[in-house]
Design an enzyme around this catalytic site. Structure first.
Site, PDB file in Angstrom:
ATOM      1  N   PHE A  61      -8.471   9.588  -7.258  1.00 35.81           N
ATOM      2  CA  PHE A  61      -8.934  10.050  -5.942  1.00 35.81           C
ATOM      3  C   PHE A  61      -8.440   9.101  -4.861  1.00 35.81           C
ATOM      4  O   PHE A  61      -8.477   7.871  -5.021  1.00 35.81           O
ATOM      5  CB  PHE A  61     -10.473  10.119  -5.891  1.00 35.81           C
ATOM      6  CG  PHE A  61     -10.973  10.593  -4.551  1.00 35.81           C
ATOM      7  CD1 PHE A  61     -10.887  11.928  -4.201  1.00 35.81           C
ATOM      8  CD2 PHE A  61     -11.479   9.690  -3.620  1.00 35.81           C
ATOM      9  CE1 PHE A  61     -11.302  12.363  -2.933  1.00 35.81           C
ATOM     10  CE2 PHE A  61     -11.905  10.116  -2.360  1.00 35.81           C
ATOM     11  CZ  PHE A  61     -11.811  11.462  -2.028  1.00 35.81           C
ATOM     12  N   TRP A  62      -7.993   9.691  -3.747  1.00 33.49           N
ATOM     13  CA  TRP A  62      -7.575   8.918  -2.575  1.00 33.49           C
ATOM     14  C   TRP A  62      -8.111   9.626  -1.338  1.00 33.49           C
ATOM     15  O   TRP A  62      -7.732  10.777  -1.061  1.00 33.49           O
ATOM     16  CB  TRP A  62      -6.046   8.819  -2.523  1.00 33.49           C
ATOM     17  CG  TRP A  62      -5.506   7.873  -1.510  1.00 33.49           C
ATOM     18  CD1 TRP A  62      -6.103   6.751  -1.025  1.00 33.49           C
ATOM     19  CD2 TRP A  62      -4.232   7.968  -0.862  1.00 33.49           C
ATOM     20  NE1 TRP A  62      -5.286   6.131  -0.114  1.00 33.49           N
ATOM     21  CE2 TRP A  62      -4.125   6.846   0.003  1.00 33.49           C
ATOM     22  CE3 TRP A  62      -3.162   8.862  -0.938  1.00 33.49           C
ATOM     23  CZ2 TRP A  62      -3.017   6.618   0.794  1.00 33.49           C
ATOM     24  CZ3 TRP A  62      -2.040   8.625  -0.141  1.00 33.49           C
ATOM     25  CH2 TRP A  62      -1.969   7.516   0.702  1.00 33.49           C
ATOM     26  N   TYR A  69       0.843  -1.201   0.000  1.00 28.58           N
ATOM     27  CA  TYR A  69       0.000   0.000   0.000  1.00 28.58           C
ATOM     28  C   TYR A  69       0.883   1.258   0.000  1.00 28.58           C
ATOM     29  O   TYR A  69       2.072   1.199   0.303  1.00 28.58           O
ATOM     30  CB  TYR A  69      -0.914  -0.021   1.241  1.00 28.58           C
ATOM     31  CG  TYR A  69      -2.112   0.883   1.116  1.00 28.58           C
ATOM     32  CD1 TYR A  69      -3.030   0.709   0.090  1.00 28.58           C
ATOM     33  CD2 TYR A  69      -2.320   1.927   2.013  1.00 28.58           C
ATOM     34  CE1 TYR A  69      -4.133   1.544  -0.025  1.00 28.58           C
ATOM     35  CE2 TYR A  69      -3.421   2.763   1.904  1.00 28.58           C
ATOM     36  CZ  TYR A  69      -4.319   2.572   0.875  1.00 28.58           C
ATOM     37  OH  TYR A  69      -5.402   3.399   0.757  1.00 28.58           O
TER      38      TYR A  69
END
Ligand SMILES: NC(=O)c1ccc[n+]([C@@H]2O[C@H](COP(=O)([O-])OP(=O)(O)OC[C@H]3O[C@@H](n4cnc5c(N)ncnc54)[C@H](OP(=O)(O)O)[C@@H]3O)[C@@H](O)[C@H]2O)c1
Length: 360
Positions: A295-296, A79
């Site tokens: 988008f995060w 991640y």
């Protein structure tokens, strides 16, 4: 706030994990990983030490916490942000405040809290966290809604609000439509009069899934294969072509979805479940001037760390939808903490269609 920003730059905002038990009351337990790897193999249920309650700290008893794809990726080590090891898994969940430090003004015992950022380590029975890492949520919403509020509904809300001005009657197309985010998109769009075209993978029990998504408010549910078929024209006889596409898959299904965007439409990529790149036909750029964005949610929260009002008004809007019965928790399976391996395995299998939620 400066302290928070500095910590944010370093990575996931989790307090250090101590694994010796304290004597005062039965020790809290948590799912700890000391190295990155496949979650069922590297996570262990261990006794944790609760840090002493500092002046600005909050002692929280966790109630419920979901297993999200980002949690899996964090444990695998793939991640964008990683917690310092050893770490407790889990970034989302809801807890009840047990006690607060002397300088904590905004929270008191009995309040419900959710994480303000990623990587808090929510898969634990109890923990002491700095107040700045927590957000208060009302106690009058169902616990499963609160446990799954801070990531997926917020992501759905922002993607529908921030990229393309949408009016009632406009349409949105999305893949991974049965995901937690997808279910929130369907419901939030429905509440605003926006039509949704929902793409899912084919599966043996497809009619059941279609029925479930239609009951949530989906206007159309189609398979990835149908995206290329002439029948798509039928859909656009009753609703306009989408101005916004939401992509959490990648690969071929995304390329096909893009073909249906209106000229000057925007596709927002927020996930990559197929682990394949997005391929865009050049004609989409030249003749339809489509825009590709990303988008995060984690970044949005960090960008708005000084603007608590935006965050509070989004949480408030989502809670109002929940209270009005317009936003339900995702389809889920509630799993006691000790059965975490079963839950982890289910969360990593295709076609589960059920968010695994750990109960403490
Ligand atoms: N950018 C952000 O801020 C943000 C925020 C939240 C979530 N996300 C991302 O959004 C995605 C969905 O998250 P979630 O919590 O909503 O998921 P979820 O509820 O756990 O559901 C997973 C979804 O992924 C689909 N899927 C899995 N493997 C796939 C594949 N190879 N090809 C196509 N679809 C596949 C599943 O479909 P099947 O039923 O067909 O298996 C299901 O719809 C994840 O990638 C997550 O990381 C991003």
């Amino acid at each position: 706030m400066q302290r928070a920003a500095a910590r944010a730059l370093r990575g996931a905002r989790s307090p250090p994990v101590r694994m010796r038990s304290v004597a005062a009351r039965s020790p809290p337990r948590g799912l700890v990983y000391e190295r990155h790897g496949e979650p069922p193999a590297v996570l262990q249920l261990k006794d944790l030490e609760v840090a002493e309650l500092g002046d600005s700290d909050v002692h929280v008893k966790m109630l419920a916490a979901p297993i999200n794809p980002a949690d899996i990726n964090m444990i695998q080590g793939s991640y964008a942000i990683l917690s310092p090891l050893p770490a407790v898994g889990g970034s989302e969940g809801v807890g009840e405040v047990l006690e607060v430090g002397r300088r904590v003004a905004a929270l008191r015992p009995g309040d419900w809290v959710i994480p303000a950022d990623s990587g808090l380590g929510t898969w634990r029975t109890r923990g002491v966290f700095p107040e700045e890492l927590l957000l208060k949520v009302p106690r009058d919403i169902p616990v499963l809604c609160a446990a799954t509020l801070s990531v997926n509904p917020c992501t759905a809300y922002r993607m529908l609000a921030d990229f393309q001005p949408l009016a009632p009657g406009d349409s949105v197309i999305q893949n991974g439509a049965n995901s937690g985010v997808g279910q929130a998109v369907i419901q939030i769009a429905k509440a605003s009069g926006i039509k949704t075209i929902n793409v899912v993978r084919d599966r043996p029990d497809l009619p059941k899934l279609v029925e479930r998504l239609m009951a949530l408010g989906a206007d159309h549910v189609i398979t990835e294969e149908m995206l290329r078929k002439p029948e798509m024209k039928e859909i656009f006889k009753s609703i306009p072509k989408p101005r916004l596409a939401l992509n959490c898959v990648g690969g071929k299904s995304t390329t096909e979805m893009l073909r249906h965007l209106q000229p000057k439409g925007i596709m927002v990529t927020y996930g990559g479940m197929a682990k394949q790149p997005v391929t865009v036909p050049v004609s989409a750029f030249i003749f339809r001037d489509v825009q590709l964005r990303g988008f995060w949610m984690t970044q949005w929260k960090r960008d708005h760390a000084q603007d608590q009002q935006s965050l509070a008004s989004m949480i408030d809007a989502l809670c109002q939808l929940i209270r009005r019965g317009q936003l339900a928790a995702p389809a889920c399976t509630e799993v006691p903490l000790q059965d975490y391996k079963v839950a982890l395995e289910a969360s990593m299998k295709p076609f589960t269609s059920s968010k695994q939620i750990l109960l403490f």
